[in-house]
Design an enzyme around this catalytic site. Structure first.
Site, mmCIF file in Angstrom:
data_model
loop_
_atom_site.group_PDB
_atom_site.id
_atom_site.type_symbol
_atom_site.label_atom_id
_atom_site.label_comp_id
_atom_site.label_asym_id
_atom_site.label_seq_id
_atom_site.Cartn_x
_atom_site.Cartn_y
_atom_site.Cartn_z
ATOM 1 N N ARG A 1 56.400 78.512 66.350
ATOM 2 C CA ARG A 1 55.697 79.257 65.295
ATOM 3 C C ARG A 1 56.223 78.886 63.918
ATOM 4 O O ARG A 1 55.444 78.787 62.952
ATOM 5 C CB ARG A 1 55.858 80.756 65.537
ATOM 6 C CG ARG A 1 55.289 81.624 64.422
ATOM 7 C CD ARG A 1 55.409 83.080 64.763
ATOM 8 N NE ARG A 1 55.095 83.925 63.623
ATOM 9 C CZ ARG A 1 55.983 84.397 62.753
ATOM 10 N NH1 ARG A 1 57.283 84.106 62.894
ATOM 11 N NH2 ARG A 1 55.621 85.147 61.730
ATOM 12 N N GLN B 1 42.913 93.233 60.852
ATOM 13 C CA GLN B 1 44.019 93.948 60.219
ATOM 14 C C GLN B 1 43.669 94.359 58.788
ATOM 15 O O GLN B 1 44.041 95.444 58.340
ATOM 16 C CB GLN B 1 45.277 93.086 60.246
ATOM 17 C CG GLN B 1 45.890 92.941 61.636
ATOM 18 C CD GLN B 1 46.982 91.895 61.692
ATOM 19 O OE1 GLN B 1 47.187 91.152 60.729
ATOM 20 N NE2 GLN B 1 47.674 91.808 62.832
ATOM 21 N N ASN C 1 51.320 96.160 70.451
ATOM 22 C CA ASN C 1 52.569 95.589 69.924
ATOM 23 C C ASN C 1 53.384 96.691 69.261
ATOM 24 O O ASN C 1 53.485 96.773 68.038
ATOM 25 C CB ASN C 1 52.253 94.467 68.940
ATOM 26 C CG ASN C 1 53.491 93.668 68.562
ATOM 27 O OD1 ASN C 1 54.552 93.846 69.151
ATOM 28 N ND2 ASN C 1 53.354 92.801 67.583
ATOM 29 N N HIS D 1 46.128 101.643 89.704
ATOM 30 C CA HIS D 1 46.618 101.391 91.060
ATOM 31 C C HIS D 1 45.527 101.581 92.116
ATOM 32 O O HIS D 1 45.761 101.322 93.300
ATOM 33 C CB HIS D 1 47.798 102.310 91.373
ATOM 34 C CG HIS D 1 48.817 101.679 92.254
ATOM 35 N ND1 HIS D 1 48.630 100.459 92.880
ATOM 36 C CD2 HIS D 1 50.049 102.106 92.647
ATOM 37 C CE1 HIS D 1 49.692 100.158 93.590
ATOM 38 N NE2 HIS D 1 50.574 101.146 93.472
ATOM 39 N N ASP E 1 47.176 96.074 92.827
ATOM 40 C CA ASP E 1 48.445 96.348 93.485
ATOM 41 C C ASP E 1 49.590 95.743 92.685
ATOM 42 O O ASP E 1 49.387 94.997 91.722
ATOM 43 C CB ASP E 1 48.446 95.803 94.919
ATOM 44 C CG ASP E 1 48.064 94.338 94.996
ATOM 45 O OD1 ASP E 1 48.416 93.587 94.066
ATOM 46 O OD2 ASP E 1 47.412 93.929 95.973
#
Length: 501
Positions: free
Chosen positions: A310, A397, A419, A471, A475
């Site tokens: 990055r 944003q 995040n 669930h 699984d």
């Protein structure tokens, strides 16, 4: 003698009666003549100057309003169905007041639904006569919003009463009808054309799907006036100021987190407020999420190579005007892993009888805004490059910070990443957003000691991830394999090249 008197008396009576009737008739004629003369004088007094064109043009509105035939009709401007099952909205701002003159496509007000802000525009040319709601009041779909006096109701096409557009933004496009022809343009372009008295139907659009851009309006003006207009300047990229290293002998003071908002002053009395806006949709979504049996799975990711990559790509992205964060890599790696485990990009119906596998990877990103938690999503991540994902995240944003996210930005998500590490924390227990079946929470990146293959200690950039899955259809083994594949893409970014299309 008596006989003569008796004979003459009736004749004198007749004469007297005739003279009396003649006087009465003369008096009545004089009265009528006087009335007619007064009427002529009054007519001349109030009609003087009406034949002059200057009087008519000086007072057009007064002449219009005294004519019953020309007076406009009051139209109740109703709030149309905004979609997404929304039945009520909150009026956040009025752009008009009673007595204002409005034209078609003029902004009437801004309303806030459970999912987005919407600007309501007018379909009529007329005068605002009544506002049915005050600020922060609840307006219902199908009920009158404003009353507009319009004189040409028959010229308006029998369409919906309200044209809704998302809150004004630079990128989001909206449609408008001009003389039966659909013209694609942003609200900013429409306003620019309106200010310069330009009909959009006469401008040739050069954008996608013949959308009219700002440059098209400027070029049209240049052709009309013969002026040469400069090209739109590219945004200047200002390099961040160099950071000065603290002196070695200066003691390090611990950084104290500062509060973002002002402290709440508790009054002496309790205060009750209605749940509205994004809080209302959060109540509804989280209540539905309680019905889902959550399965949790956590792991840590070594982002040392990704941090280095990055840093190399940030200057390149800045040259293109894009701020490159870690989120585009996280989203792209998740999309590549979803191609191998499509069950995590699916939805389960309410009766738990059918599973729908989503073709598009519309990955949502949880954002903390001034109005609360919102989760816009990046559409079709599977078909986007890392740069395109970063560009779309920048747009979302910016709109989120300005509370201008549209309905299309906030709906249609199939998978979510939160995040939470940008604020703080390492592990979390994310809650699934129905009808999705999986969500991930990302912790903060921190330098921690780790051992390499030779047993040597080195500084690694570690991030923790917490997964929650439905669930009922997912699984633990499937969630673990998905997480391991996503982890391998991030720990070795070159591996993503093998699966990129």
């Amino acid at each position: 003698m008596g006989l003569t008197a008796s004979i003459l008396f009736p004749g004198s009576v007749k004469k007297i009666i005739s003279q009396f009737l003649l006087c009465e008739m003369l008096e009545l004629c004089v009265h009528h003549i006087r009335l007619y003369s007064n009427f002529r004088s009054l007519k001349a007094k109030y009609n003087c100057g009406l034949d002059k064109p200057s009087w008519r043009y000086r007072n057009p509105h007064r002449l219009f309003r005294t004519t019953i035939v020309s007076r406009g009709q009051i139209v109740q401007f109703k709030l149309s169905d905004i979609g997404e099952g929304i039945t009520e909205v909150t009026v956040k701002e009025w752009y008009v007041k009673e007595g204002d003159v409005v034209s078609q496509f003029d902004s009437i007000c801004e309303v806030q639904s459970d999912k987005a802000s919407v600007t309501i525009t007018s379909r009529y040319d007329g005068v605002i006569r009544k506002l049915h709601y005050n600020l922060d009041e609840i307006a219902h779909v199908g009920k009158p919003l404003v009353d507009i006096e319009t004189a040409a109701l028959k010229d308006v096409a029998p369409e919906e009463d309200v044209v809704e557009t998302p809150a004004v933004s630079h990128e989001e496009q909206t449609h408008q009808e001009i003389k039966g022809h659909k013209t694609l343009a942003t609200p900013a372009v429409r306003r620019l054309a309106m200010e310069n008295n330009i009909k959009l139907s006469e401008v040739v659009g050069t954008g996608k799907d013949n959308r009219i851009l700002k440059e098209d309006i400027l070029n049209y003006l240049a052709k009309q006036t013969g002026a040469i207009l400069p090209l739109s300047p590219k945004p200047e990229i200002v390099a961040p100021p160099p950071t000065t290293k603290p002196a070695a002998d200066m003691p390090k003071t611990p950084r104290i987190p500062l509060p973002i908002s002002k402290p709440v002053v508790i009054s002496q009395k309790d205060k009750t407020v209605a749940v509205s806006g994004f809080q209302k949709v959060m109540v509804k979504t989280m209540s539905a999420a309680l019905k889902i049996p959550h399965f949790g799975y956590c792991d840590e990711i070594d982002l040392t190579q990704l941090v280095r990559l990055r840093e190399e790509l940030k200057p390149v992205a800045l040259e293109r005007g894009i701020k490159l964060t870690f989120m585009p890599f996280f989203l792209k790696a998740a999309s590549l892993a979803l191609l191998h485990y499509p069950i995590l990009n699916a939805s389960l119906d309410e009766n738990c009888q059918n599973i729908t596998y989503k073709a598009s990877h519309n990955i949502g990103v949880a954002m903390d805004t001034g109005q609360g938690l919102v989760v816009p999503n990046v559409k079709n991540v599977q078909a986007c490059s890392v740069y395109e994902v970063a560009s779309e995240l920048n747009r979302l944003q910016s709109l989120g910070s300005a509370n201008q996210l549209g309905t299309s930005d906030l709906t249609g998500g199939t998978f979510t990443l939160s995040n939470i590490g940008t604020i703080g924390g390492t592990y979390a227990k994310p809650v699934i957003l129905p009808p999705e079946v999986a969500i991930g929470a990302l912790g903060k990146i921190q330098g921690l000691p780790r051992f390499n293959a030779k047993g040597e200690i080195f500084k690694a950039q570690i991030m923790n991830v917490s997964w929650s899955a439905d669930h009922r259809i997912i699984d633990g083994a499937t969630m673990s394999r998905f997480s391991n594949l996503w982890k391998s893409y991030l720990e070795n970014p070159a591996f993503m090249l093998l699966d990129l299309k």
